[in-house]
Design an enzyme around this catalytic site. Structure first.
Site, PDB file in Angstrom:
ATOM      1  N   GLU A 214       0.863  -1.188   0.000  1.00 30.14           N
ATOM      2  CA  GLU A 214       0.000   0.000   0.000  1.00 30.14           C
ATOM      3  C   GLU A 214       0.897   1.236   0.000  1.00 30.14           C
ATOM      4  OE1 GLU A 214      -3.793   1.851   2.495  1.00 30.14           O
ATOM      5  OE2 GLU A 214      -2.418   0.465   3.499  1.00 30.14           O
ATOM      6  N   ASP A 292     -12.433  -1.407   2.174  1.00 31.38           N
ATOM      7  CA  ASP A 292     -11.462  -1.065   3.203  1.00 31.38           C
ATOM      8  C   ASP A 292     -12.128  -0.461   4.439  1.00 31.38           C
ATOM      9  OD1 ASP A 292      -8.985  -0.878   4.397  1.00 31.38           O
ATOM     10  OD2 ASP A 292      -8.171   0.622   3.040  1.00 31.38           O
TER      11      ASP A 292
END
Length: 357
Positions: A214, A292
């Site tokens: 990420e 998420d």
């Protein structure tokens, strides 16, 4: 709905949270498509109305982070924002159950989801004193009929200490816990306890995951693959920078659970067109589309799928392939996977026929 939502259904042109136009044909297909939600933080998914129930003044308006043009300056800012919103709510297993009931029902009824993998943070046990085993039980018990839920314990890179080691070591025995996930800032070193605990979960027949790729590059994805032996990467957006890593992910059948809107608002990708989902997909790596932390981004699962269609150019055939990826990675028996994949095939065929009429 727990996220910002597109807001309109039907033949008219619509807008996503990023302000992009959505083709009605794609939207209808995405709504009809059976889906998975493989990367969902339960704390980051708490419905806004439940937060309003404990502080109606503070939460009178949706967070500014729901605005289409909002961007977090860094991960630390996001973390502070998330914790400031949700920690006053998640104080008991009953609160987790209350939130999970709403979240799961909406995923089933409004987002056409069949299977969910969600995580809860071990830090809530450490800092608030919530009972972790009871919390796993409470989340699992909130699953409505027709939705299969798998529950993971999320542990930060520095989450194992004198205060937490006892319940973290015991967590592998919790009946309602299906696995473990590495959370937190990737820039922090991965400590040696992680290898041993992940091995303990694997030996118990439970799934192990890790957030990687990420904010750090391919090297951290490789590290978790090598040390933790995971076959599920949460995010993995930056894996696309290394073609050899993509080859390895494909050959090992590792699935990347990607979150386009989260990645945009956190600055992982500069734009949807720069996002690596297309490159990862085209390399033949198994990948899924997820939300998420919807309370921080104002998104629904439909929004993330529509971004893939409208901004990344995914066709209905390609979206169906992504849906099948999720069901193939699901922690269920092969017969159940086959039923869900047959549903995807039927929707794909029906829309292909309508396009050809």
């Amino acid at each position: 709905m727990s996220g910002g939502g597109i807001g309109a259904v039907g033949g008219a042109c619509m807008k996503s949270p990023a302000g992009i136009s959505i083709r009605p044909m794609h939207d209808d297909f995405i709504r009809a498509l059976p889906k998975t939600e493989m990367h969902l933080h339960i704390e980051g998914s708490v419905p806004l109305e439940l937060l309003r129930g404990i502080d109606p003044v503070k939460h009178a308006n949706p967070p500014s982070s729901w605005d289409a043009g909002f961007r977090y300056p860094d991960f630390a800012s996001f973390d502070r924002h998330l914790l400031g919103m949700v920690m006053p709510y998640f104080t008991t297993p009953e609160r987790y159950h209350e939130a999970a009931k709403v979240i799961f029902k909406r995923l089933r009824d409004e987002q056409n989801v069949r299977y969910v993998e969600t995580s809860f943070a071990s830090g809530v046990m450490e800092f608030v004193g919530v009972d972790g085993e009871a919390t796993a039980d409470a989340i699992k018990a909130a699953a409505p009929e027709g939705l299969t839920v798998r529950v993971f314990l999320g542990i930060h890179h520095n989450g194992y200490n004198e205060k937490t080691c006892g319940f973290l070591e015991d967590s592998v025995n919790w009946k309602s816990l299906d696995g473990v996930d590495l959370h937190g800032a990737e820039t922090m070193p991965m400590e040696s306890w992680t290898d041993a605990l992940w091995a303990k979960f694997r030996d118990a027949g439970k799934m192990t995951k890790a957030h990687a790729g990420e904010f750090c590059g391919p090297e951290f994805v490789r590290e978790v693959l090598t040390r933790l032996k995971v076959n599920r990467i949460e995010h993995g957006e930056k894996a696309a920078r290394d073609p050899k890593l993509l080859d390895e992910l494909r050959e090992k059948n590792v699935t990347l659970d990607l979150c386009p809107i989260s990645n945009l608002k956190l600055g992982v990708a500069a734009s949807f067109k720069n996002h690596s989902l297309r490159k990862i997909f085209d390399a033949g790596v198994s990948c899924t589309i997820n939300t998420d932390d919807p309370i921080c981004f104002g998104n629904t699962l439909f929004d993330d799928w529509n971004v893939a269609a409208a901004e990344m150019g995914f066709s209905t055939r390609e979206l169906a392939r992504i849906a099948r990826n999720g069901f193939r990675a699901a922690l269920v028996d092969d017969a159940t996977k086959a039923i869900w994949i047959d549903e995807v095939d039927a929707v794909e065929k029906a829309f292909a026929n309508s396009e050809n009429d």
